[in-house]
Design a protein around this motif. Structure first.
Motif, PDB file in Angstrom:
ATOM      1  N   TRP A   1       0.825  -1.209   0.000  1.00  0.00           N
ATOM      2  CA  TRP A   1       0.000   0.000   0.000  1.00  0.00           C
ATOM      3  C   TRP A   1       0.861   1.263   0.000  1.00  0.00           C
ATOM      4  CZ3 TRP A   1      -4.438   2.015  -1.144  1.00  0.00           C
ATOM      5  CH2 TRP A   1      -4.798   3.259  -0.621  1.00  0.00           C
ATOM      6  N   LEU A   2       1.922   1.255   0.822  1.00  0.00           N
ATOM      7  CA  LEU A   2       2.771   2.440   0.923  1.00  0.00           C
ATOM      8  C   LEU A   2       3.575   2.699  -0.346  1.00  0.00           C
ATOM      9  CD1 LEU A   2       4.090   2.371   4.607  1.00  0.00           C
ATOM     10  CD2 LEU A   2       2.276   3.773   3.616  1.00  0.00           C
ATOM     11  N   ALA A   3       3.616   1.745  -1.254  1.00  0.00           N
ATOM     12  CA  ALA A   3       4.263   1.997  -2.549  1.00  0.00           C
ATOM     13  C   ALA A   3       3.581   3.154  -3.278  1.00  0.00           C
ATOM     14  CB  ALA A   3       4.234   0.733  -3.404  1.00  0.00           C
ATOM     15  N   ASN A   4       2.278   3.383  -2.958  1.00  0.00           N
ATOM     16  CA  ASN A   4       1.561   4.502  -3.565  1.00  0.00           C
ATOM     17  C   ASN A   4       2.095   5.853  -3.084  1.00  0.00           C
ATOM     18  OD1 ASN A   4      -0.538   3.030  -5.092  1.00  0.00           O
ATOM     19  ND2 ASN A   4      -1.209   2.343  -3.063  1.00  0.00           N
ATOM     20  N   ALA A   5       2.875   5.838  -1.979  1.00  0.00           N
ATOM     21  CA  ALA A   5       3.407   7.083  -1.431  1.00  0.00           C
ATOM     22  C   ALA A   5       4.855   7.326  -1.821  1.00  0.00           C
ATOM     23  CB  ALA A   5       3.276   7.081   0.094  1.00  0.00           C
ATOM     24  N   LEU A   6       5.463   6.415  -2.585  1.00  0.00           N
ATOM     25  CA  LEU A   6       6.868   6.603  -2.957  1.00  0.00           C
ATOM     26  C   LEU A   6       7.101   7.892  -3.755  1.00  0.00           C
ATOM     27  CD1 LEU A   6       7.933   2.931  -3.817  1.00  0.00           C
ATOM     28  CD2 LEU A   6       8.503   4.290  -1.785  1.00  0.00           C
ATOM     29  N   PRO A   7       6.169   8.325  -4.637  1.00  0.00           N
ATOM     30  CA  PRO A   7       6.378   9.619  -5.298  1.00  0.00           C
ATOM     31  C   PRO A   7       6.488  10.772  -4.304  1.00  0.00           C
ATOM     32  CG  PRO A   7       4.731   8.359  -6.487  1.00  0.00           C
ATOM     33  CD  PRO A   7       4.997   7.606  -5.212  1.00  0.00           C
ATOM     34  N   SER A   8       5.787  10.682  -3.208  1.00  0.00           N
ATOM     35  CA  SER A   8       5.880  11.727  -2.179  1.00  0.00           C
ATOM     36  C   SER A   8       7.253  11.722  -1.541  1.00  0.00           C
ATOM     37  CB  SER A   8       4.799  11.515  -1.109  1.00  0.00           C
ATOM     38  OG  SER A   8       3.511  11.595  -1.657  1.00  0.00           O
ATOM     39  N   LEU A   9       7.786  10.516  -1.250  1.00  0.00           N
ATOM     40  CA  LEU A   9       9.104  10.417  -0.633  1.00  0.00           C
ATOM     41  C   LEU A   9      10.178  10.964  -1.583  1.00  0.00           C
ATOM     42  CD1 LEU A   9      10.912   9.435   1.679  1.00  0.00           C
ATOM     43  CD2 LEU A   9      10.939   7.168   0.580  1.00  0.00           C
ATOM     44  N   THR A  10      10.067  10.603  -2.870  1.00  0.00           N
ATOM     45  CA  THR A  10      11.037  11.093  -3.852  1.00  0.00           C
ATOM     46  C   THR A  10      10.993  12.613  -3.956  1.00  0.00           C
ATOM     47  OG1 THR A  10      10.832   9.027  -5.103  1.00  0.00           O
ATOM     48  CG2 THR A  10      11.747  10.935  -6.264  1.00  0.00           C
ATOM     49  N   ALA A  11       9.796  13.163  -4.007  1.00  0.00           N
ATOM     50  CA  ALA A  11       9.648  14.617  -4.101  1.00  0.00           C
ATOM     51  C   ALA A  11      10.218  15.305  -2.870  1.00  0.00           C
ATOM     52  CB  ALA A  11       8.172  14.976  -4.282  1.00  0.00           C
ATOM     53  N   PHE A  12      10.006  14.715  -1.698  1.00  0.00           N
ATOM     54  CA  PHE A  12      10.526  15.297  -0.457  1.00  0.00           C
ATOM     55  C   PHE A  12      12.051  15.336  -0.481  1.00  0.00           C
ATOM     56  CE2 PHE A  12      12.071  14.218   3.907  1.00  0.00           C
ATOM     57  CZ  PHE A  12      11.887  15.478   4.478  1.00  0.00           C
ATOM     58  N   ARG A  13      12.673  14.218  -0.922  1.00  0.00           N
ATOM     59  CA  ARG A  13      14.137  14.146  -0.954  1.00  0.00           C
ATOM     60  C   ARG A  13      14.724  15.050  -2.033  1.00  0.00           C
ATOM     61  NH1 ARG A  13      14.679   7.569   0.083  1.00  0.00           N
ATOM     62  NH2 ARG A  13      14.577   7.706   2.366  1.00  0.00           N
ATOM     63  N   ASN A  14      13.920  15.359  -3.048  1.00  0.00           N
ATOM     64  CA  ASN A  14      14.401  16.233  -4.117  1.00  0.00           C
ATOM     65  C   ASN A  14      14.120  17.717  -3.832  1.00  0.00           C
ATOM     66  OD1 ASN A  14      15.405  14.063  -5.566  1.00  0.00           O
ATOM     67  ND2 ASN A  14      13.540  13.841  -6.815  1.00  0.00           N
TER      68      ASN A  14
END
Length: 738
Positions: A649-662
Motif C-alpha cells: 500500500w505504501l508503494a503509492n506514497a513513494l512519489p511523495s518520498l522522492t519529491a521530499f528528498r528532491n
C-alpha cells in the motif's frame, strides 16, 4: 444621558442626496396610515396627522434610534379606541401625556432593556390579536356600516352587515384591498411609489369620477383648529392611571422592538434604548398636550426609511415637516377621501399583522399554545389583560421546562439477568417526585438497578426520596448502583442549599474512553469490548435523543458538501476539526491519506471519488494529513521494503518520498515553519495527493467545469491546529486555516 448630542450635525450634501428623498417616501407612506389609524381609534382625523408631525420631528431630534420613524401606530388603536369610548377624546389626550412622562422616567432610570424581556412569541401574538381586532372593526366600515366596541359583537353582527351592505363603500374599499395585495407583484419602477398612497388616491379618484355615494372623511376645521389642550377626568382616577400605565408599556415595548428590528436593517449607529424612550416620552407628552394620538416607533415607516436610503435622523425629521405642510395647506384633499378607502387599508394592515411565519416559529419552538392563548385573550378581552395572560402562560411554560426532568425506567438485558436502568436527566426537585416515585416503583423487588443521574439541579426532597427508596430496595434483596454525571450529587443535598450546574461536562466524540468512567457492572462482555460497549451505553443514555434530531432528517438520503480524505489514524476526528455534523462530510480514510495513481490498479479510492462526484455532487475534496503519521515514519525508514500488505500500500506514497528528498517546495516551506522531517514529508504527501487528484480525469473535468475545488490540510495534533496546504507548501508562520 447626553441629550444635547441628540441635536443632529448637518452634512448638507448627504442630507440632500439621501435623507430628503427618503423623507418624501416615508411621508407618502405615513400620510394614509396616520389618517386611517385616527379613524380606527375613534379619534379626530387630524389627531393622526398631529401625532405624525410630533413623532417625526420630536423623536427625530431627541430619540436614540437614528433611522427609526415614529408616529401613530396600529398597535395602539384598540387601546386608544377603548380609552376614547370610556373617557372621551380630551381625557385620552391627558392619558397620553401621562404615558409620555412615565416613558421619560423609564429612560432616565436606564431600564429600557427590561422592556425587551417580554417573550417575542407574546409580542407576535399581541400584534396578531390587534390585527384581528382592527380587521373585524374595519370590515363593517368597508361594508358601509359602523363597528361595535368589541370583537364578539363585530363577529355576531357581521352576517347582518353583509346582508345590508352599501355597494359604493364596498367598491371603494375593494379597490384599495386589490391594489395593496397586488402591489408587491408590480414592476420595481412602479413600486417606488408607496402602495398605500396609490391605493387611496386610486379609490378616491374612482369615487369622484363615477360619483359613488360613499361616505367621506369629515373634518371639523383645519390643522390649527384641531390643536387643543387635554381635559382632567371627572373621577375614576384609578382607571386613568391604569390607562397611563397601559399606553406607556405597550408604546415602549413596540418602540424598542421596532428599534431592534431597524438596527438589523442597516450598518450605521446602533440604538441608544434609554434615550429612545426619552424621545418617545417627550413626543407623547407633546402630542397629548396639543391633541394628537399616542406615538410609537413604527416598523412600516422605518422599513420604508431604510429601504429608501436614509443615512441620518434628518429623514425622520423632514418627513414630519412634510406632514405638517400637507396638514396646513392641503386639508381640503383629506375630505375627499372615502372612509371605506381607509377601512380597506386598515383591513389589509390588520391581516398583515397576523404572520404565518410567526405561527410556524411558535410551532417549531413549542410555543404555539402561548401564541394562541395570547391572541384569543387580546381579541376577546383587552390588550393589557391579553398580554398579561400571555406572559403568565409563557412564564409557566418556561418554569415547566426548567424544572421538568426526563425520567425513564426500563429493563435491560434478558429476564434472566434481572437488570433495570432508571435514567433521570435535567432538574430534579420536589415537583418531579410523583413521576420519580412512579418510575422507581416500576422496578421489581430484587432487581439489579443502575440509577443513572445526569442532573443540573438536585434538591433535598428529591435526594431524600432516592435515599429512602434505595434503602428499601436493597433491604428487599436488590442492588442499586448510582452513576452520577452532573455536578450536583446525592451527598450534597444534606450539606448545602441546592444550586444549578451544567448537567455534564462530557461531550460526545471529544473525550477518549480512558478519560470517562463507565460504571457498568456488566461482567459478561469481554474486557476488550467494554470500552466500546460502555461508550454505546453512554451514547444511548446521554446523546442519542439529541443526535436523533439531526439524523431523522437524513434518513432518506445524504447530501454532503465535501469529500474528506484523511488518514486512518485514530487521533484524527474529521467532524470535530471541521465543526461539521452528520450528513456534511463523505469520508474516505486509509493509511497515509493516499490517492493511488490510475496505473496502480487500486480502485478503492477511485470508487469513492466517482460516487462522491457523480452521485452526491460534492463541491470540494479535502485531503488532510497530520503530524506524527506512522505511514510517513515508515517511508523515512531506510530499511528495505517488505512484502506485507502495508508495504504494498505504501508503494503509492513513494512519489511523495522522492519529491521530499528532491526538495519539493512544500517540504521547504514546512521546514521553514519549524516542522519535523516526518511532518515535512506529511505536508509534501498532501501536496502530491492534490497533484494526483488534479490529474485524475473525473476530478479534472469537475475542476475545469467549476463544479469542484480541491484543497489540502495538515492537522497538528500537539496544538490541535489545522494548517492549509497547497501544492507549493504552507505559510511560513504555519497559521491555522481561517
Amino acid at each position: 444621558m447626553n441629550l444635547p448630542a441628540a441635536l443632529p450635525r448637518i452634512d448638507a450634501r448627504a442630507v440632500l442626496r439621501y435623507d430628503v428623498p427618503a423623507s418624501l417616501v416615508v411621508f407618502l407612506v405615513a400620510l394614509p396610515l396616520s389618517l386611517g389609524i385616527a379613524i380606527a381609534s375613534g379619534a379626530p382625523v387630524m389627531a393622526g396627522l398631529i401625532a405624525a408631525v410630533v413623532g417625526g420631528i420630536v423623536v427625530g431630534f431627541v430619540g436614540g434610534s437614528p433611522l427609526q420613524v415614529s408616529g401613530p401606530a396600529a398597535g395602539l388603536t384598540v387601546i386608544v379606541a377603548d380609552l376614547v369610548a370610556n373617557f372621551g377624546w380630551k381625557v385620552t389626550c391627558l392619558i397620553t401625556v401621562g404615558a409620555g412622562i412615565l416613558q421619560i422616567l423609564f429612560g432616565l432610570s436606564r431600564i429600557a432593556q427590561t422592556a425587551l424581556a417580554i417573550a417575542p412569541v407574546v409580542v407576535h401574538a399581541m400584534l396578531a390579536g390587534i390585527g384581528i381586532t382592527i380587521a373585524l372593526q374595519q370590515i363593517h366600515v368597508l361594508l358601509g356600516g359602523t363597528s361595535a366596541s368589541n370583537a364578539w359583537s363585530n363577529i355576531v353582527n357581521l352576517p347582518g352587515q353583509i346582508a345590508d351592505l352599501n355597494p359604493p363603500d364596498l367598491i371603494v374599499g375593494g379597490i384599495v384591498i386589490a391594489l395593496l395585495l397586488s402591489w408587491p407583484m408590480m414592476p420595481a419602477a412602479m413600486r417606488k411609489v408607496p402602495g398605500p398612497l396609490v391605493a387611496i388616491v386610486a379609490a378616491t379618484a374612482v369615487a369622484l369620477v363615477f360619483g359613488l355615494d360613499a361616505e367621506k372623511i369629515a373634518l371639523n376645521g383645519n390643522f390649527f383648529d384641531a390643536l387643543a389642550l387635554p381635559d382632567l377626568p371627572d373621577g375614576r382616577w384609578g382607571a386613568v392611571a391604569l390607562g397611563v400605565l397601559t399606553v406607556a408599556l405597550i408604546a415602549s415595548v413596540e418602540s424598542l422592538l421596532s428599534a431592534v428590528a431597524v438596527d438589523k436593517m442597516h450598518t450605521g449607529p446602533r440604538t441608544n434604548f434609554n434615550r429612545e424612550l426619552i424621545g418617545q416620552g417627550t413626543a407623547n407628552m407633546t402630542s397629548g398636550l396639543i391633541g394628537g394620538l399616542p406615538v410609537t416607533g413604527v416598523i412600516v415607516r422605518s422599513t420604508a426609511n431604510v429601504a429608501a436610503g436614509a443615512r441620518t435622523r434628518w429623514s425622520a425629521i423632514l418627513h414630519g415637516v412634510w406632514v405638517l405642510l400637507f396638514a396646513v395647506v392641503l386639508t381640503g384633499l383629506v375630505q375627499q377621501i372615502p372612509k371605506a378607502a381607509l377601512a380597506g387599508l386598515l383591513v389589509v394592515i390588520g391581516t398583515q399583522l397576523v404572520k404565518l411565519a410567526h405561527m410556524r416559529l411558535a410551532h417549531r419552538t413549542g410555543d404555539l399554545w402561548v401564541y394562541a392563548i395570547t391572541v384569543v385573550s387580546v381579541v376577546f378581552l383587552n390588550l393589557l389583560e391579553g398580554v398579561g395572560i400571555g406572559l403568565a402562560v409563557a412564564i409557566g411554560l418556561v418554569v415547566w421546562r426548567v424544572v421538568r426532568a426526563e425520567i425513564t425506567s426500563e429493563p435491560i438485558g434478558t429476564e434472566a439477568t434481572h437488570q433495570w436502568m432508571v435514567h433521570v436527566k435535567g432538574s430534579l426537585s420536589f415537583l418531579s417526585l410523583p413521576r420519580l416515585t412512579k418510575a422507581l416503583n416500576a422496578v421489581p423487588s430484587g432487581a439489579r438497578v443502575t440509577l443513572d443521574l445526569d442532573l443540573d439541579f438536585l434538591d433535598h426532597a428529591a435526594g431524600e426520596m432516592i435515599a429512602d427508596w434505595r434503602r428499601a430496595h436493597e433491604a428487599g434483596g436488590g442492588t442499586v448502583a448510582v452513576d452520577e454525571h452532573g455536578k450536583p450529587t446525592l451527598t450534597d443535598t444534606d450539606t448545602a442549599p441546592p444550586q444549578r450546574h451544567h448537567a455534564s461536562n462530557k461531550v460526545v466524540g471529544m473525550l477518549p474512553w480512558k478519560r470517562t468512567r463507565h460504571r457498568s457492572e456488566d461482567t459478561t462482555t469481554p474486557a476488550s469490548l467494554r470500552s466500546v460497549m460502555g461508550g454505546i451505553d453512554e451514547y444511548h443514555r446521554s446523546h442519542a435523543d439529541r443526535f436523533r434530531e439531526h439524523t431523522a432528517e437524513l434518513a432518506g438520503g445524504q447530501n454532503p458538501d465535501a469529500l474528506f480524505l484523511t488518514c486512518a489514524d485514530s487521533r484524527i476526528v474529521p467532524n470535530v476539526i471541521t465543526a461539521s455534523g452528520p450528513g456534511d462530510l463523505f469520508t474516505i480514510r486509509n493509511v497515509g491519506n493516499l490517492v493511488p495513481a490510475e496505473s496502480s490498479g487500486d480502485t478503492s479510492v477511485a470508487a469513492g471519488l466517482q460516487f462522491a462526484i457523480d452521485e452526491l455532487g460534492v463541491s470540494s475534496i479535502v485531503v488532510c494529513g497530520h503530524s506524527g503519521c506512522g505511514a510517513m515514519n515508515a517511508l523515512l525508514d531506510d530499511s528495505a521494503p517488505g512484502d506485507t500488505p502495508v508495504d504494498h500500500w505504501l508503494a503509492n506514497a513513494l512519489p511523495s518520498l522522492t519529491a521530499f528528498r528532491n526538495g519539493h517546495p512544500a517540504g521547504r516551506s514546512a521546514d521553514e515553519a519549524g516542522l519535523s522531517p516526518t511532518d515535512q514529508l506529511a505536508v509534501v504527501n498532501v501536496a502530491k495527493q492534490l497533484e494526483t487528484l488534479q490529474r485524475h480525469p473525473l476530478v479534472g473535468r469537475a475542476i475545469a467545469g467549476g463544479r469542484l475545488r480541491v484543497v489540502g490540510m495538515f492537522f497538528d495534533i500537539a496544538t490541535a491546529r489545522v494548517i492549509e496546504v497547497t501544492t507549493t507548501g504552507v505559510a511560513v508562520s504555519a497559521d491555522p486555516v481561517r
